[in-house]
Design an enzyme around this catalytic site. Structure first.
Site, PDB file in Angstrom:
ATOM      1  CB  CYS A 116       9.883  -6.106  -0.113  1.00 27.52           C
ATOM      2  SG  CYS A 116       8.154  -5.607  -0.212  1.00 27.52           S
TER       3      CYS A 116
ATOM      4  CG  HIS B 112       4.578  -5.762   0.625  1.00 24.27           C
ATOM      5  ND1 HIS B 112       5.119  -4.633   0.078  1.00 24.27           N
ATOM      6  CD2 HIS B 112       4.196  -5.410   1.881  1.00 24.27           C
ATOM      7  CE1 HIS B 112       5.051  -3.647   0.957  1.00 24.27           C
ATOM      8  NE2 HIS B 112       4.485  -4.080   2.055  1.00 24.27           N
TER       9      HIS B 112
ATOM     10  CG  HIS C 184       0.003  -1.696   2.716  1.00 26.35           C
ATOM     11  ND1 HIS C 184       0.183  -2.701   1.803  1.00 26.35           N
ATOM     12  CD2 HIS C 184       1.043  -1.807   3.594  1.00 26.35           C
ATOM     13  CE1 HIS C 184       1.283  -3.373   2.100  1.00 26.35           C
ATOM     14  NE2 HIS C 184       1.823  -2.862   3.186  1.00 26.35           N
TER      15      HIS C 184
END
Lengths: 152, 152
Positions: A120, A72, A68
């Site tokens: 995360c 992260h 994506h």
């Protein structure tokens, strides 16, 4: 003082659970692209623009292989396992840091017979992950480390 | 893939240090409002808008007593100690979560004879902290728990 926030102190319970934090196992069926993984959103403060989540896979579990636009920032918190980012596969242990750049394929696997858990940090507003096509999977498998990793 | 980021994998070293992360002890002199504390910036990705830092106090060390507009999202990572937020003082242990709302006075103290370390998620762009005036300190000390905490 801002009064819209929740409780200031949320003590940790046993086994990587927290007071006032919902434990959300991902539902899985035969075709799910993940296995035995759960999510807990530890912080979601509008003022921050980011969230901090804790993901945990049971032994032999794995996260979705995806990519994506959004980034992260990961810290391993529990256990050992393996992580793939792009074409790189690494063993990971508690406190290791992993940066997952935009559009890098990535997956975590609890390959060491124990749970693997990680923090995360991510933007609250983010794009939806994309899953690999069969052609993209074939291209990934051209890298021997990745092929071994994806085979479990 | 974005090529402006640093290394994807940064393994943890011994004693809460990381590969490629600068360890920044705060300089202190006789008037410093903190004691024996260091900072390591674990993640600072422009795309995220937030940073993740690791702060650690040695035994008997403490962070600055301060407040500000920006919010902190904290997870204790190492050791035991005490934390004050507003007029509330709590013992903290690894994995406990602490949300520090806008304009709440706050301080961490390593009161248990061991190092106390925590993760702190914060906006990259933020206002400068304010220190208490003598009148504000007196008002804080009207709360017995806070008075005991501030006396160390």
């Amino acid at each position: 003082m801002d009064t819209e926030h929740g409780p200031v102190f949320r003590p940790a319970q046993h086994d990587f659970r927290w007071d006032g934090v919902a434990h959300l196992p991902y539902k899985q069926d035969g075709s799910a692209p993940f296995k035995d993984i759960s999510r807990q959103v530890l912080f979601h403060e509008a003022a921050l623009g980011c969230e901090l989540r804790y993901f945990e896979m049971e032994a032999d579990g794995y996260s979705t292989l995806e990519r994506h636009e959004h980034t992260h920032a990961v810290m391993i918190l529990r256990g050992h396992g393996q992580c793939m980012v792009g074409t790189e596969v690494r063993a990971v242990k508690p406190l290791d840091l992993v940066t997952i750049p935009a559009w890098a394929w990535h997956q975590f696997r609890a390959t060491d017979g124990e749970a693997l858990g990680f923090l995360c940090m991510v933007n609250q507003v983010r794009d939806r992950p994309a899953l690999p096509t069969e052609a993209e999977l074939q291209a990934m498998r051209a890298h021997p480390d990745v092929a071994r990793f994806l085979a479990g």
